[in-house]
Design a protein around this motif. Structure first.
Motif, PDB file in Angstrom:
ATOM      1  N   ASP A 201       0.860  -1.186   0.000  1.00  0.00           N
ATOM      2  CA  ASP A 201       0.000   0.000   0.000  1.00  0.00           C
ATOM      3  C   ASP A 201       0.896   1.235   0.000  1.00  0.00           C
ATOM      4  OD1 ASP A 201      -1.961   1.934   0.411  1.00  0.00           O
ATOM      5  OD2 ASP A 201      -1.895   1.680   2.586  1.00  0.00           O
ATOM      6  N   ILE A 202       0.759   2.069  -1.031  1.00  0.00           N
ATOM      7  CA  ILE A 202       1.532   3.308  -1.122  1.00  0.00           C
ATOM      8  C   ILE A 202       0.547   4.450  -1.320  1.00  0.00           C
ATOM      9  CG2 ILE A 202       3.335   4.568  -2.349  1.00  0.00           C
ATOM     10  CD1 ILE A 202       4.504   1.896  -3.229  1.00  0.00           C
ATOM     11  N   SER A 203       0.380   5.250  -0.264  1.00  0.00           N
ATOM     12  CA  SER A 203      -0.508   6.429  -0.318  1.00  0.00           C
ATOM     13  C   SER A 203      -1.919   6.059  -0.762  1.00  0.00           C
ATOM     14  CB  SER A 203       0.075   7.490  -1.271  1.00  0.00           C
ATOM     15  OG  SER A 203       1.359   7.894  -0.844  1.00  0.00           O
ATOM     16  N   GLY A 204      -2.419   4.941  -0.249  1.00  0.00           N
ATOM     17  CA  GLY A 204      -3.795   4.545  -0.540  1.00  0.00           C
ATOM     18  C   GLY A 204      -3.970   3.777  -1.834  1.00  0.00           C
ATOM     19  N   LEU A 205      -2.897   3.586  -2.602  1.00  0.00           N
ATOM     20  CA  LEU A 205      -2.957   2.803  -3.838  1.00  0.00           C
ATOM     21  C   LEU A 205      -2.253   1.473  -3.638  1.00  0.00           C
ATOM     22  CD1 LEU A 205      -2.175   5.591  -6.481  1.00  0.00           C
ATOM     23  CD2 LEU A 205      -4.418   4.649  -5.876  1.00  0.00           C
ATOM     24  N   LEU A 206      -2.763   0.436  -4.298  1.00  0.00           N
ATOM     25  CA  LEU A 206      -2.208  -0.908  -4.154  1.00  0.00           C
ATOM     26  C   LEU A 206      -1.230  -1.185  -5.294  1.00  0.00           C
ATOM     27  CD1 LEU A 206      -2.388  -3.492  -2.419  1.00  0.00           C
ATOM     28  CD2 LEU A 206      -4.089  -4.335  -4.055  1.00  0.00           C
ATOM     29  N   TYR A 207      -0.048  -1.632  -4.937  1.00  0.00           N
ATOM     30  CA  TYR A 207       0.990  -1.963  -5.919  1.00  0.00           C
ATOM     31  C   TYR A 207       1.442  -3.409  -5.711  1.00  0.00           C
ATOM     32  CZ  TYR A 207       1.640   3.016  -7.054  1.00  0.00           C
ATOM     33  OH  TYR A 207       1.461   4.300  -7.470  1.00  0.00           O
ATOM     34  N   ALA A 208       1.843  -4.051  -6.818  1.00  0.00           N
ATOM     35  CA  ALA A 208       2.546  -5.324  -6.755  1.00  0.00           C
ATOM     36  C   ALA A 208       4.031  -5.042  -6.946  1.00  0.00           C
ATOM     37  CB  ALA A 208       2.038  -6.271  -7.830  1.00  0.00           C
ATOM     38  N   LYS A 209       4.864  -5.520  -6.010  1.00  0.00           N
ATOM     39  CA  LYS A 209       6.306  -5.304  -6.106  1.00  0.00           C
ATOM     40  C   LYS A 209       6.992  -6.630  -6.412  1.00  0.00           C
ATOM     41  CE  LYS A 209      10.332  -3.595  -3.586  1.00  0.00           C
ATOM     42  NZ  LYS A 209      10.839  -2.981  -2.341  1.00  0.00           N
ATOM     43  N   CYS A 210       7.809  -6.641  -7.447  1.00  0.00           N
ATOM     44  CA  CYS A 210       8.518  -7.856  -7.847  1.00  0.00           C
ATOM     45  C   CYS A 210       9.694  -8.121  -6.910  1.00  0.00           C
ATOM     46  CB  CYS A 210       9.016  -7.706  -9.285  1.00  0.00           C
ATOM     47  SG  CYS A 210       9.985  -9.120  -9.854  1.00  0.00           S
ATOM     48  N   LEU A 211       9.716  -9.297  -6.303  1.00  0.00           N
ATOM     49  CA  LEU A 211      10.847  -9.724  -5.476  1.00  0.00           C
ATOM     50  C   LEU A 211      11.806 -10.599  -6.270  1.00  0.00           C
ATOM     51  CD1 LEU A 211       8.950 -10.642  -2.163  1.00  0.00           C
ATOM     52  CD2 LEU A 211      10.023  -8.466  -2.780  1.00  0.00           C
ATOM     53  N   ASP A 212      11.220 -11.384  -7.206  1.00  0.00           N
ATOM     54  CA  ASP A 212      12.026 -12.292  -8.020  1.00  0.00           C
ATOM     55  C   ASP A 212      11.197 -12.651  -9.258  1.00  0.00           C
ATOM     56  OD1 ASP A 212      13.967 -13.992  -8.926  1.00  0.00           O
ATOM     57  OD2 ASP A 212      13.357 -15.671  -7.651  1.00  0.00           O
ATOM     58  N   PRO A 213      11.645 -12.323 -10.462  1.00  0.00           N
ATOM     59  CA  PRO A 213      10.846 -12.627 -11.661  1.00  0.00           C
ATOM     60  C   PRO A 213      10.575 -14.126 -11.791  1.00  0.00           C
ATOM     61  CG  PRO A 213      12.662 -11.138 -12.182  1.00  0.00           C
ATOM     62  CD  PRO A 213      12.903 -11.635 -10.782  1.00  0.00           C
ATOM     63  N   ILE A 214       9.467 -14.466 -12.451  1.00  0.00           N
ATOM     64  CA  ILE A 214       9.145 -15.879 -12.702  1.00  0.00           C
ATOM     65  C   ILE A 214       9.495 -16.211 -14.143  1.00  0.00           C
ATOM     66  CG2 ILE A 214       7.323 -15.932 -10.968  1.00  0.00           C
ATOM     67  CD1 ILE A 214       5.287 -15.688 -13.194  1.00  0.00           C
ATOM     68  N   ASP A 215       9.712 -17.488 -14.397  1.00  0.00           N
ATOM     69  CA  ASP A 215      10.043 -17.921 -15.763  1.00  0.00           C
ATOM     70  C   ASP A 215       8.906 -18.756 -16.322  1.00  0.00           C
ATOM     71  OD1 ASP A 215      10.301 -20.416 -14.517  1.00  0.00           O
ATOM     72  OD2 ASP A 215      12.457 -20.124 -14.201  1.00  0.00           O
TER      73      ASP A 215
END
Length: 526
Positions: A201-215
């Motif tokens: 949650d960033i300033s009321g907006l929802l984000y997906a953050k990549c920790l490790d790309p998938i193949d």
């Protein structure tokens, strides 16, 4: 002992429910992230029930449970023996709305847990969630702004993005909504490898953050199902399912010095703590109709025990009582007391003691309960009667003392969940320094009183202090001990020693003098 986390909770829940239904009683214990607040909230011998409840309520609201132990005592058929099925539950609260759950941490409490082998990683990563009734109701009534198809479509969008994203990249999803976040997280946990993406949650907006790309090895099924909101809330109810089954079973609940445990249990699993002390007692009694406090029970059972054996019940700490009632002398006195053996899952406890692990402490509490009742029964009946006695007879002996919870260092001896509390007869003493002794001598007073048990002092002014003793016997001992003191004069506290009474008397004198002067002036003028 069986450790229970969110990884194995669902699979063990049916087993635990079945054992509770078979049990004669269930012993409990809890560990907390803190047990005391600032000094202004310190306990006092002068605390009544409402005053002490207010202080304990503040603690239960500030801190959190981190571990609960259940030791379920099942009587073996046709055997004078109990099997103890012991479970240690790691508990960690889930998000229960738009804001994170917050709780306090007391460094000394966590240091204490660390010294006794508490696994903090397991607590935070795999602790079981829980909700009380109000929290569950609010979640079930929450509006669902996204359909199942919309969530699946957004999930596929995240997966496609992850195939090309770099570590640290972020994808904006939409305005944050709790139900959307939880449902999306449940799909990600189910279909994606661990530690690939996190929702933020960033300033009321929802984000997906990549920790490790998938193949390309991560393949999604053609048909993706989304768990219903009710299913997700059921999972979030977590350990509360166990507490509710305990309440529904009506089985006796046994704890040691259990009042604070019950405040936490009420607040975290049943409902928000009521404002009044009497409402709290009614709420707990309605949920758990039979509660035994082994600390209070040992105090009560002394009347049934032969005078020479009463010292076996003279301890207040759980570990000391457990050792005392497990000693050879106690075993000889208890004759036909039921044996207690561990179930297979708890065999780790055989020959090993895991102090201050909630499960082991719950097991010790259950053993103390069985042994103190057997001890008292043996003292009051013939051997042939004891041999025939069933556990129901032991419970019958304890029945007059159920729902009495010990309140140490207070103006009441115990909290009675189904009636009036029993008050303690406090004894008040007045202390002043002898002539020629410095006022600083009061700094020594607390140390001089420390060896007399339930005693506390309150300095009234530079020359006087109030000493409160927990009983007249203790007060008499203090008077006798201080009789020859070269530093202090101690005597019973009188009505006119009260600062309020003294202040009122001074004002009365001042007003009296003014009135007399006015009257004299009036007479003189005439």
């Amino acid at each position: 002992m069986c450790e229970v986390t969110k990884e194995n909770f669902s699979s063990l829940l049916p087993e635990i429910r079945e054992l509770v239904d078979e049990a004669k009683f269930i012993a409990i214990d809890a560990e907390f992230t803190g047990i005391s607040l600032q000094t202004s909230n310190n306990f006092s011998l002068r605390d009544g029930g409402s005053s002490r409840y207010g202080k304990l309520k503040a603690i239960a609201k500030e801190f959190s449970l981190c571990q609960i132990g259940l030791s379920i005592f099942v009587k073996e058929k046709d055997e004078n023996q109990f099997i103890a099925h012991t479970y240690t539950f790691y508990l960690f609260p889930d998000h229960t709305g738009s804001e994170d759950v917050r709780f306090g941490i007391q460094v000394s409490s966590l240091s204490f847990l660390r010294q006794h082998g508490f696994n903090f990683n397991k607590w935070i990563q795999n602790g079981i969630g829980y909700l009380n009734n109000q929290q569950e109701k609010a979640l079930r009534e929450a509006s669902l702004e996204s359909s199942d198809d919309a969530i699946v479509q957004k999930f596929r969008e995240i997966v496609g993005w992850l195939r090309n994203a770099k570590c640290g990249d972020q994808l904006q999803l939409e305005a944050k909504h709790f139900s959307f976040t939880v449902r999306m997280q449940s799909i990600m946990d189910k279909l994606l490898p661990p530690n690939k993406v996190v929702l933020k949650d960033i300033s009321g907006l929802l984000y997906a953050k990549c920790l490790d790309p998938i193949d390309d090895s991560t393949v999604l099924p053609d048909d993706i199902s989304v768990a219903s909101w009710d299913q997700i809330v059921d999972e979030m109810v977590g350990f509360t399912h166990v507490v509710r089954h305990l309440c529904q079973s009506g089985k006796p609940i046994v704890g040691h010095n259990v009042l604070l445990d019950l405040l936490f249990i009420c607040d975290k699993f049943i409902c928000d703590l009521p404002d009044s002390y009497e409402e709290f007692k009614a709420t707990v009694h309605a949920a758990l109709p039979i509660v035994y406090d082994t600390k209070q029970l040992c105090y009560e059972m002394k009347q049934f025990v032969a005078r020479g054996d009463r010292e076996l019940l003279a301890f207040s700490s759980l570990a000391d009582l457990f050792f005392s009632l497990s000693s050879a002398r106690a075993l000889q006195s208890r004759l036909m007391a039921p044996a207690v053996v561990h179930c297979t899952k708890s065999s780790i406890y055989d020959g090993h003691r895991h102090w201050h692990e909630a499960g082991f402490d719950a097991y010790m509490t259950g053993c103390v309960f069985v042994r103190v009742l057997s001890f008292a029964l043996t003292s009051g009946f013939r051997v042939d009667e004891v041999q025939k006695a069933k556990f129901s007879r032991l419970l019958q002996l304890a029945s007059p003392y159920k729902n009495r919870l010990r309140i140490p260092r207070s103006a009441i001896l115990y909290c009675n969940l189904e009636g009036l509390d029993k008050s303690r007869c406090l004894y008040y003493l007045h202390v002043s320094p002898r002539q020629g002794v410095s006022d600083s001598a009061f700094s020594q007073l607390a140390q001089l009183l420390s060896g007399f048990g339930a005693v506390e002092s309150h300095q009234l002014d530079r020359q006087r202090a109030l000493v409160v003793a927990g009983s007249k016997k203790c007060g008499d001992m203090l008077l006798q001990d201080f009789e020859g003191s070269d530093v202090f004069i101690m005597r019973p506290y009188w009505f006119f020693d009260s600062p309020f009474v003294r202040s009122a008397a001074r004002w009365i004198c001042v007003v009296g003098v003014i009135l007399l002067a006015s009257g004299y002036k009036y007479v003189k003028l005439r």
